[in-house]
Design a protein around this motif. Structure first.
Motif, PDB file in Angstrom:
ATOM      1  N   TRP A 228      -9.355  -6.922   8.403  1.00 54.17           N
ATOM      2  CA  TRP A 228      -8.055  -6.301   8.118  1.00 54.17           C
ATOM      3  C   TRP A 228      -7.482  -6.807   6.801  1.00 54.17           C
ATOM      4  O   TRP A 228      -6.933  -6.040   6.008  1.00 54.17           O
ATOM      5  CB  TRP A 228      -7.078  -6.597   9.259  1.00 54.17           C
ATOM      6  CG  TRP A 228      -5.791  -5.824   9.122  1.00 54.17           C
ATOM      7  CD1 TRP A 228      -5.525  -4.571   9.575  1.00 54.17           C
ATOM      8  CD2 TRP A 228      -4.609  -6.270   8.438  1.00 54.17           C
ATOM      9  NE1 TRP A 228      -4.246  -4.202   9.234  1.00 54.17           N
ATOM     10  CE2 TRP A 228      -3.665  -5.227   8.529  1.00 54.17           C
ATOM     11  CE3 TRP A 228      -4.267  -7.440   7.771  1.00 54.17           C
ATOM     12  CZ2 TRP A 228      -2.396  -5.336   7.973  1.00 54.17           C
ATOM     13  CZ3 TRP A 228      -3.001  -7.541   7.214  1.00 54.17           C
ATOM     14  CH2 TRP A 228      -2.078  -6.504   7.322  1.00 54.17           C
ATOM     15  N   ARG A 232      -7.107  -3.921   4.323  1.00 62.29           N
ATOM     16  CA  ARG A 232      -5.692  -3.575   4.404  1.00 62.29           C
ATOM     17  C   ARG A 232      -5.478  -2.107   4.795  1.00 62.29           C
ATOM     18  O   ARG A 232      -4.838  -1.340   4.071  1.00 62.29           O
ATOM     19  CB  ARG A 232      -5.000  -3.850   3.068  1.00 62.29           C
ATOM     20  CG  ARG A 232      -4.886  -5.313   2.690  1.00 62.29           C
ATOM     21  CD  ARG A 232      -4.025  -6.056   3.712  1.00 62.29           C
ATOM     22  NE  ARG A 232      -3.935  -7.465   3.415  1.00 62.29           N
ATOM     23  CZ  ARG A 232      -2.954  -8.016   2.685  1.00 62.29           C
ATOM     24  NH1 ARG A 232      -2.002  -7.233   2.193  1.00 62.29           N
ATOM     25  NH2 ARG A 232      -2.943  -9.308   2.464  1.00 62.29           N
ATOM     26  N   TRP A 235      -1.609   1.921   9.470  1.00 61.86           N
ATOM     27  CA  TRP A 235      -1.493   1.797  10.930  1.00 61.86           C
ATOM     28  C   TRP A 235      -2.477   2.690  11.666  1.00 61.86           C
ATOM     29  O   TRP A 235      -3.082   2.270  12.658  1.00 61.86           O
ATOM     30  CB  TRP A 235      -0.065   2.115  11.378  1.00 61.86           C
ATOM     31  CG  TRP A 235       0.896   1.028  11.058  1.00 61.86           C
ATOM     32  CD1 TRP A 235       1.888   1.030  10.119  1.00 61.86           C
ATOM     33  CD2 TRP A 235       0.939  -0.264  11.675  1.00 61.86           C
ATOM     34  NE1 TRP A 235       2.547  -0.163  10.100  1.00 61.86           N
ATOM     35  CE2 TRP A 235       1.982  -0.990  11.058  1.00 61.86           C
ATOM     36  CE3 TRP A 235       0.202  -0.890  12.668  1.00 61.86           C
ATOM     37  CZ2 TRP A 235       2.306  -2.292  11.410  1.00 61.86           C
ATOM     38  CZ3 TRP A 235       0.526  -2.180  13.025  1.00 61.86           C
ATOM     39  CH2 TRP A 235       1.556  -2.873  12.404  1.00 61.86           C
ATOM     40  N   ARG A 237      -5.417   3.893  10.626  1.00 64.39           N
ATOM     41  CA  ARG A 237      -6.787   3.401  10.471  1.00 64.39           C
ATOM     42  C   ARG A 237      -6.975   2.073  11.198  1.00 64.39           C
ATOM     43  O   ARG A 237      -8.051   1.801  11.750  1.00 64.39           O
ATOM     44  CB  ARG A 237      -7.116   3.252   8.985  1.00 64.39           C
ATOM     45  CG  ARG A 237      -8.604   3.025   8.734  1.00 64.39           C
ATOM     46  CD  ARG A 237      -8.890   3.004   7.267  1.00 64.39           C
ATOM     47  NE  ARG A 237     -10.252   2.560   7.022  1.00 64.39           N
ATOM     48  CZ  ARG A 237     -10.649   1.967   5.912  1.00 64.39           C
ATOM     49  NH1 ARG A 237      -9.781   1.756   4.929  1.00 64.39           N
ATOM     50  NH2 ARG A 237     -11.901   1.591   5.753  1.00 64.39           N
ATOM     51  N   THR A 238      -5.941   1.253  11.215  1.00 63.24           N
ATOM     52  CA  THR A 238      -6.023   0.006  11.969  1.00 63.24           C
ATOM     53  C   THR A 238      -6.250   0.281  13.448  1.00 63.24           C
ATOM     54  O   THR A 238      -7.072  -0.373  14.101  1.00 63.24           O
ATOM     55  CB  THR A 238      -4.732  -0.813  11.794  1.00 63.24           C
ATOM     56  OG1 THR A 238      -4.577  -1.177  10.420  1.00 63.24           O
ATOM     57  CG2 THR A 238      -4.770  -2.078  12.639  1.00 63.24           C
ATOM     58  N   THR A 239      -5.537   1.270  13.968  1.00 64.22           N
ATOM     59  CA  THR A 239      -5.711   1.639  15.372  1.00 64.22           C
ATOM     60  C   THR A 239      -7.124   2.111  15.652  1.00 64.22           C
ATOM     61  O   THR A 239      -7.742   1.739  16.662  1.00 64.22           O
ATOM     62  CB  THR A 239      -4.715   2.750  15.751  1.00 64.22           C
ATOM     63  OG1 THR A 239      -3.379   2.299  15.499  1.00 64.22           O
ATOM     64  CG2 THR A 239      -4.855   3.133  17.222  1.00 64.22           C
TER      65      THR A 239
END
Length: 616
Positions: A228, A232, A235, A237-239
């Motif tokens: 991460w 960076r 939200w 793509r993080t999920t």
């Protein structure tokens, strides 16, 4: 130990000064046929450590008793009985989930013996993991130290340590662990802010840590945070990345809860993996560090690092990768020490050692050229650097040629497992079960041997439970078995060896609890050997598996108390959860019951257990 020659990135120019900029790389071209030997020589340091590891692992190939535990589970899967050690008893006797299913898949596809598959997978995966680790480290240093010679010094430390040779095979998951760590490091060091497909693969591989081995979840957490920080993502793509990482471990955890009625493998319960014993853990650490003088490569690498590259020159992604390796490796080592280590010499500390060495699997060192040596300030760093390299190679030579004298079980209860079984079996490479069975239970063809008794009992129409009375461990007592679906049952403490001897339709009852739902939940014996602190007395085995009210060596009242306790409270719930027919209702009930059953602890004394469980 073979001396390692430097290799140079052919696409980068030499540096003559610490602050000088590298010249633009020359245009790439396809090497002529005459250049191939030279190109292969330049790449030799990259692959040579892996080849050395492969050769040493083959020379010391073996399968541990614990590896044969894995083998029986694989055989049960392929026989259609599910991922169990004994058919009809849903007990997860294997810690490394992914390793078990990988062996089952390769055995099914290849139609080879599961023992041959174990050796083959170990010989491929461990060297492959080291190769990926070396490539990842070289990628890390190429970005900030172009034009250098990339020496695989961390890889030299790995291949110089005999425990790495021993556990590359052994039938255990160590080779898969090394491959997982190497692959994850290679993926991480190649990440950039714009990486998308590589980031998804990195998340997927990192998420598998829990399935490689539960304690590798520490590595999973560190590497996902590093992913991460480097990429960076937003939200959304993080999920997506979190879902990719969590899909396999969460799905299997739901299966584990419903199928086995536990939150963790049964082995973790049996070995009290959540308990602490720092004193014993420090003895375990000392047992690993002292025989190989591991402080020598540590000091040499600490001296070498400031001579070869600067932390300031590392980019952000490189710094994150290095901190991830240090944090994950350190936490792995602290965890092993905190829980008291293991009963096998060095084994549990090998993944931490491998992880800590990831950034220095290759080290950038200036090339010894006339121009470089004439540059201002170069001489005072280059010569000491190569002196450290030479000293490290000398250490590796002494370490790999037998500083440590292999032996049996130390005063701290720590065993050189391979040397122990080499001595017991009288075989240099004990890698088939018959060698273990003959040494521990006698030859099947020898009338009166324990192996002969087991085979004879298994061929009879009436199932029996065999056991060794405590006053005569060489004798075999037979009592009726109250489990008509089995051919024969026998308790023991050498689980893998016994599991290879008893047929798949027989019961193998581990008195240390690895394959027994009841045995794993008994209270540990204080001060007993690490990993063997729980011992299920024969009274529990007679009470659970036989209708006999009186047997030689065990008071009838003890049997009655144990049998009564088996039908009461949480213990009765545990027996139903692991042996009743698996319906949808049972699966869902097991999910609900799994947190409580995971924490269940029962007194080994049948009277105390009866009083606690049957109060109502």
């Amino acid at each position: 130990m073979t001396s390692i020659s430097p290799t140079v990135d052919p696409s980068s120019a030499d540096e003559t000064d610490e602050g000088a900029a590298a010249e633009p790389p020359a245009p790439s071209r396809r090497p002529a046929l005459a250049d191939l030997p030279r190109a292969a020589l330049r790449r030799l340091p990259v692959v040579l450590p892996s080849l050395i590891w492969l050769a040493m692992a083959w020379q010391r190939r073996w399968i541990a008793d614990d590896g044969m535990i894995e083998a029986r589970t694989v055989r049960q899967i392929l026989a259609g009985n599910g991922p169990v050690f004994n058919m009809g008893e849903r007990v997860e006797a294997n810690t490394p989930t992914l390793w078990t299913w990988l062996l089952a898949l390769v055995t099914w596809v290849s139609h080879a013996s599961v023992y041959a598959v174990m050796l083959g997978c170990g010989l491929v995966l461990a060297p492959l993991g080291l190769l990926l680790a070396v490539l990842g480290s070289r990628t890390l240093h190429r970005r900030t130290s172009p034009g250098r010679a990339y020496l695989p010094l961390g890889a030299v430390v790995v291949v110089a340590l005999p425990p790495f040779w021993d556990f590359a095979t052994s039938g255990l998951e160590d080779s898969l662990t090394f491959c997982w760590l190497g692959l994850l490091w290679w993926l991480l060091t190649g990440l950039t802010r714009d990486s998308r497909r590589r980031a998804a693969w990195c998340a997927l591989v990192a998420g598998l840590g829990w399935l490689v081995r539960p304690d590798m979840a520490m590595g999973t957490a560190f590497f996902l945070v590093a992913l991460w920080l480097i990429v960076r993502p937003g939200w959304l793509r993080t999920t997506v990345l979190v879902l990719i990482a969590a899909a396999a471990p969460v799905a299997y955890e739901i299966f584990r809860m419903g199928y086995y009625a536990l939150l963790v493998p049964n082995t973790a319960v049996a070995k009290n993996a959540s308990s602490t014993d720092i004193g014993q853990g420090l003895k375990y650490l000392k047992d690993f560090v002292e025989p190989y003088a591991l402080w020598i490569p540590l000091v040499l690498l600490l001296i070498l690092l400031p001579l070869t590259f600067s932390w300031r020159r590392l980019d952000f992604a490189g710094r994150v990768a290095c901190l991830t390796s240090f944090g994950a490796g350190s936490l792995m080592a602290v965890y092993v020490v905190a829980i008291g280590g293991d009963f096998m010499h060095a084994r549990m500390l090998l993944p931490a050692t491998f992880t800590l060495l990831l950034p220095v699997m290759t080290v950038p060192v200036r090339r010894l050229s006339a121009a470089a040596l004439k540059a201002a300030g170069t001489l005072r760093t280059t010569v000491p650097a190569f002196a450290c390299v030479a000293a490290l190679v000398v250490w590796a030579a002494f370490c790999s040629t037998g500083w440590r004298e292999p032996g049996g079980i130390s005063a701290a209860g720590i065993a050189d497992e391979r040397a122990w079984y080499v001595n017991v079996t009288g075989t240099r490479n004990p890698d088939v079960p018959v060698e273990y069975d003959d040494a521990v239970y006698g030859m099947v063809s020898a009338d009166g041997s324990q192996a002969w008794e087991i085979v004879q009992a298994g061929s009879d129409q009436k199932p029996v439970l065999l056991y060794n009375p405590s006053d005569d461990p060489d004798a075999v007592v037979s009592v009726p078995l109250d489990k008509m679906q089995y051919s024969v049952a026998m308790p023991g403490v050498v689980l893998g060896t016994l599991g290879a001897l008893v047929p798949l339709n027989g019961l193998v009852i581990d008195q240390h609890g690895l394959s027994s739902a009841l045995g794993s939940h008994l209270k540990a014996i204080p001060g007993d050997r690490v990993g063997h602190a729980k011992t299920m007395d024969l009274v529990w085995i007679i009470a659970e598996y036989s209708t006999a009210v009186s047997v030689p060596g065990i008071p009838a009242a003890d049997i009655a108390a144990a049998r009564h306790a088996l039908g009461c409270g949480e213990l009765a719930r545990l027996i139903r959860a692991t042996s009743a027919t698996l319906t949808l209702h049972r699966f869902l009930s097991n999910i609900v019951d799994s947190p409580g059953l995971t924490k269940l602890s029962i007194s080994n004394n049948p009277y105390q257990a009866e009083a606690a469980l049957c109060q109502s």
